[in-house]
Design an enzyme around this catalytic site. Sequence first.
Site: not given
Length: 387
Positions: A184, A186-188
């Site tokens: 997604y 905003n994930k790492t």
Amino acid sequence: MAEPKFLPFALPDIGEEEIAEVVDALRSGWVTTGPKTKQFEADFAAFIGDGVEAIAVNSATAGLHLALEAVGIGPGDEVIVPTYTFTATAEVVRYLGAHPVCVDVDPVTFNISPAAIRAAITPKTRAIMPVHFAGLACEMDEIVAIAREHNLKVIEDAAHALPTTYQGKLVGTLDSDVTVFSFYANKTMTTGEGGMVVSKNRDIIARCKVMRLHGISRDAFDRYVSKTPAWYYEVVAPGFKYNMPDIAAAIGIHQLKKIGAFREKREAMAARYDAELAGLPLILPARPTLASDAHAWHLYPVRLKPEAGVGRDDFIAQMAERGIGCSVHFIPLHRHPVWRDGYGLRNVDFPVADAAFEAEVTLPLYTKMSDADQTRVIAAVRGILSA
Ligand SMILES: *Cc1c(COP(=O)(O)O)cnc(C)c1O
């Protein structure tokens, strides 16, 4: 003096390599699942290592659904989940007609509490879904031991945990049945939307592959390149539409190459927060029990102590006035109407998660932030807490 720009809570870190690869996919004529997805899956499996296979999907939510289906979760079954998570962890259980059973978390790590898991087991329990909160691994030895004792499946929600290690082993290679990662925004790392299902169990992988694309025995690219007639396929189950398009995989191929450098930057930023926020009326995030283990630092969650003299909502509003976006992880499942009312959940039944939620603020931490950005966040936190 010009107002400084608003510092958002999170931003993706997309380079020219990703952009060029997406353009290449668009120009190639193959935009859906095809060669770039195959490459991304192979690269991802190699990165995780230990002989795992990896199946790319269009979200972690889709991946968790496929994983639960593949291990045989069905109507009336119970699946134990932490209340301190995103609703996706629980909703996929309901997709299959099963019931999520929310349990409380550990007061230090906010990860699912093994003792709470034990207390929630009934004759209907079939699986446990640990969530590696913020990127810190759960107590997997104990969770796997409980699962073996009671013949339960373990599906790791590793949406925050790329890359995370537990006792020196990467999440994805631990002794669970399946692990699911999220890409997604905003994930790492990101593919815009996307996820990856990882397992060493060939039967689970085979089932996920088929169910990812309508229950069709061969995907479009296999048919395109194979010698048997391209038009022929068989539907063997009522499947889903969860495949990852090559446009997204093109981004993932390059994000994955940077994931080590991304984590190092996140680690350095977390260390700076730890050092410069020490001494304030804050509880700083937990670290791995083993100093040598890797925390993915998807999030930097702090809790306001009572002596801070400012409530969580007020603190976030004051940060926003200073042009800084914060967030809250999580509004626990037992506070959301669907789970609260559907299962009669009360705040008092989840004292740890409920208190954590009341005091929690997630500070911005992402690789696109500059040192000056982080200086601004630290100054704002200090300013609010010393007022
Ligand atoms: C982001 C997230 C998900 C869902 O990931 P998607 O790829 O957006 O479906 C699931 N679980 C947790 C804990 C998450 O934070």
